[in-house]
Design an enzyme around this catalytic site. Structure first.
Site, short mmCIF file in Angstrom:
data_model
loop_
_atom_site.label_atom_id
_atom_site.label_comp_id
_atom_site.label_asym_id
_atom_site.label_seq_id
_atom_site.Cartn_x
_atom_site.Cartn_y
_atom_site.Cartn_z
N ASP A 288 0.80 -1.10 100.29
CA ASP A 288 1.32 0.23 100.16
C ASP A 288 0.60 1.05 101.26
O ASP A 288 -0.90 1.05 101.26
CB ASP A 288 2.11 0.45 99.41
N GLU A 289 1.47 2.16 102.00
CA GLU A 289 1.14 3.60 102.50
C GLU A 289 -0.28 3.55 103.10
O GLU A 289 -1.96 4.15 102.85
CB GLU A 289 0.45 4.60 100.35
#
Length: 683
Positions: A288-289
């Site tokens: 993620d991110e």
């Protein structure tokens, strides 16, 4: 192993109690609530009259807590107070059971071994309630099974870890509320054999984690590891040895997905993690991110992520694990992500966003691994219609999806918003409505409140994920107090946690200019940029006038502080178990009150005719604080390892995690310590 913290008082009381139960109706509240639970009378069975058990098929008893004492197996049905068996033909879902209490007999039929274990956990709660209210067990029938089969909580140890004893106790606690999985984000807290540079001093060995995993499995909890990959890789890439694997040479955040050696390293870590957690079902790979640079390859961020995702999912499949992947980056790169974080959008507006952008996702559909579970996470707007839309999109395209809510996000000192119960409830409901069989409660360590303060949210998650939306928030709060402390303490007069949450929310920035506690360490001039001004002794009253709103908040904090302190004191005297939890809450209350008292001392100085006396109080604040900090650290350190090893390397702290900002426990008190520095420089 040491006697469990949570049950020691209760166990002693149950086994050695002299109070004889009587035949009157009691208040029996089970958490999670059984699917069907009908009480029709009062039995002749007291809390201490259950001595013998019988099984017609000689089914082995599950591992029991000490609540029932030492049960003896008998071969004679009339002698037994408990008759139990496993019947795989029962018309119940997995983990289901039937529990019937008649005049003098307890009958348990379970669908499987886990169902038998959970039936005894329910019986434990009935026995505890009978003991505390000095009544007999109820004549009742219970039909029970979970609405979601995989109910996992997050153990995030990225910035610290607790003692091993604490983890064993935690597993007992989770099992008692029918949680059946843990996803452990171990980062550098595992002694990696293949890449020892990654491991922090004081990390647990593979054998220690493996033994804990086995203990959990015996209690029907499977632990799976989470090893962050592609992004969130600072715990690896901060080391000089691995800098050549960075996507951006100046950032320790993300791997270069085009470098084959990235996968050599990641697969080494995966193999060690799977060996340490051999009983898990999944390998959570993170993802993620992160936006990668592409290294002039001409590939987009999404293309690069899918290259990485395909390789790590293939590894998981070859090693008999199901990979779990945070789903946010493909959704962001395709332009549909905003619909999941705006709960004001109508269904028509959500559908419009998807209609305009779905083709970007569909273009890469064939590259999304089918063996992967796409974890749809939302911690603050889980009722947004875009969440269900995303879940349905994955399912409609033959992709597996799991929901992830949160009991702790970026809140400092303790969880907020009623332990985030609204969002837990709505996201679990969305998962049930979409026929998902898995749900995950994240408990992030970024700003690292004490784990005991997560328990109310964990119990709410256990309730909703097993039983569904049958109880109100207030009912769950009441039952939390009954189950965790005692029946007497379930009364509304002991409902202090919401009040303390409000205090903590005010406290976070009460010494600061704006919402800056997490960013003080990054400021060049924190005393000027971050901290509020101090009174100008040549201009009396000006500071008080300028800080009128802040001082109004102080008054609210002090009123609440006294009330909460009294409630906790009374609860400590009356609790049957989990005294330590109350001690932790007590320390939070004291720390919050200190900042309020500090501002009151500054107000007195700003308005005082006795300047020297008031100034002396202000200068003595640091000494007063040292006592409070010492007491807090004494309590916290009963279960938590507060300080990182002396040779620990802090990473670049891209997301301003408080718990990543000092080797010792200073990060918890940055604002207060800066206040003392400013006082010294000013006066």
């Amino acid at each position: 192993m040491k006697k469990h913290l949570w049950y020691s008082i209760l166990i002693f009381s149950v086994i050695f109690a002299s109070c004889k139960p009587i035949k009157k109706t009691g208040d029996f509240k089970i958490l999670p609530l059984p699917q069907e639970f009908e009480i029709t009378g009062v039995s002749s069975l007291g809390h201490d009259s259950i001595k013998k058990v019988y099984s017609s098929s000689e089914t082995e008893m599950p591992i029991l807590s000490k609540v029932l004492g030492e049960l003896v197996i008998t071969k004679e049905v009339p002698e037994a107070q408990i008759v139990y068996d496993i019947d795989n033909t029962l018309d119940l879902g997995e983990n289901g059971y039937l529990l019937t209490i008649s005049e003098n007999k307890i009958q348990i039929k379970a669908k499987d071994e886990a169902g038998l274990f959970y039936a005894f956990k329910t019986l434990d709660q009935l026995v505890i309630d009978a003991y505390e209210q000095k009544v007999n067990l109820p004549i009742c029938t219970i039909k029970d099974y979970p609405l979601i089969s995989y109910r996992a909580v997050h153990l995030d140890v990225k910035h610290h870890r607790e003692t091993l004893d604490y983890y064993y106790n935690l597993i007992d606690k989770l099992a008692s509320y029918k949680v059946n999985a843990i996803i452990a984000e171990v980062e550098d807290k595992l002694q990696y054999q293949s890449q020892p540079t990654v491991s922090s001093a004081g990390a647990l060995s593979s054998e220690e984690w493996k033994t804990l995993s086995k203990y959990a499995l015996e209690r029907h909890i499977k632990i799976s590891p989470l090893i962050q990959g592609l992004g969130h890789a600072s715990f690896i890439l901060k080391h000089d040895k691995y800098k050549h694997l960075r996507d951006d040479p100046e950032s320790d955040w993300a791997f270069n997905p085009l470098n084959p050696k990235t996968y050599d390293l990641q697969f080494d870590l995966y193999k060690d993690a799977l060996a340490a957690f051999p009983d898990g079902k999944y390998l959570h790979i993170g993802g993620d991110e992160v936006h990668t640079t592409g290294r002039n390859s001409g590939k987009t961020s999404l293309e690069l992520q899918l290259i990485w995702l395909q390789k790590v999912c293939k590894f998981a499949e070859e090693n008999n694990r199901i990979p779990i992947f945070w789903d946010d980056m493909p959704l962001k790169d395709s332009g549909v992500y905003e619909s999941m974080f705006d709960s004001k959008l109508s269904q028509e507006e959500v559908d419009k966003i998807w209609k305009e952008n779905e083709h970007k996702l569909l273009a890469f559909l064939d590259q999304l691994p089918k063996n992967c579970i796409y974890m749809r996470w939302n911690y603050s707007n889980s009722d947004a219609l875009g969440n269900s839309k995303a879940m349905k999109w994955f399912l409609d395209h033959d992709l597996q999806v799991m929901g992830a809510t949160a009991g702790q996000t970026r809140w400092v000192l303790m969880p907020q918003e009623e332990s985030n119960m609204n969002n837990i409830r709505s996201f679990v409901n969305a998962s049930i409505d979409n026929n998902l069989n898995s749900i995950f409660l994240t408990l992030w360590d970024d700003d690292s409140p004490h784990f005991e303060l997560y328990m109310r949210g964990i119990l709410a998650f256990a309730e909703y994920s097993w039983a569904g939306d049958k109880r109100t928030k207030e009912e769950i709060k009441t039952i939390y107090r009954q189950r965790e402390f005692s029946h007497e303490l379930s009364a509304p007069k002991y409902a202090f946690i919401d009040d303390l949450e409000v205090q903590v929310a005010l406290w976070k920035n009460i010494l600061l200019k704006g919402n800056k506690r997490n960013y003080l360490k990054k400021m060049e001039k924190p005393l000027e940029e971050g901290l509020i001004s101090l009174p100008d002794l040549s201009n009396k009253g000006k500071w008080t006038s300028e800080n009128e709103e802040r001082l109004e908040a102080v008054e609210k904090i002090m009123i609440s502080y006294e009330q909460v302190a009294d409630q906790i004191d009374e609860m400590k005297e009356k609790t049957e178990r989990n005294l330590y939890t109350l001690e932790v809450y007590e320390q939070v209350n004291e720390l919050v009150a200190f900042s309020a008292k500090a501002l009151l001392a500054l107000k007195e100085l700003d308005n005082s005719n006795n300047e020297q006396g008031s100034l002396s109080k202000v200068k003595n604040l640091e000494a007063d604080f040292k006592k409070i900090r010492n007491e807090l650290e004494t309590v916290y350190s009963k279960t938590r390892i507060l300080n990182k090893p002396a040779d620990y390397i802090l990473d670049q702290d891209h997301h301003a995690h408080l718990a990543n900002q000092s080797i010792n426990f200073d990060w918890q008190f940055n604002a207060e310590m800066l206040l003392f520095e400013k006082i010294k420089k000013t006066y």
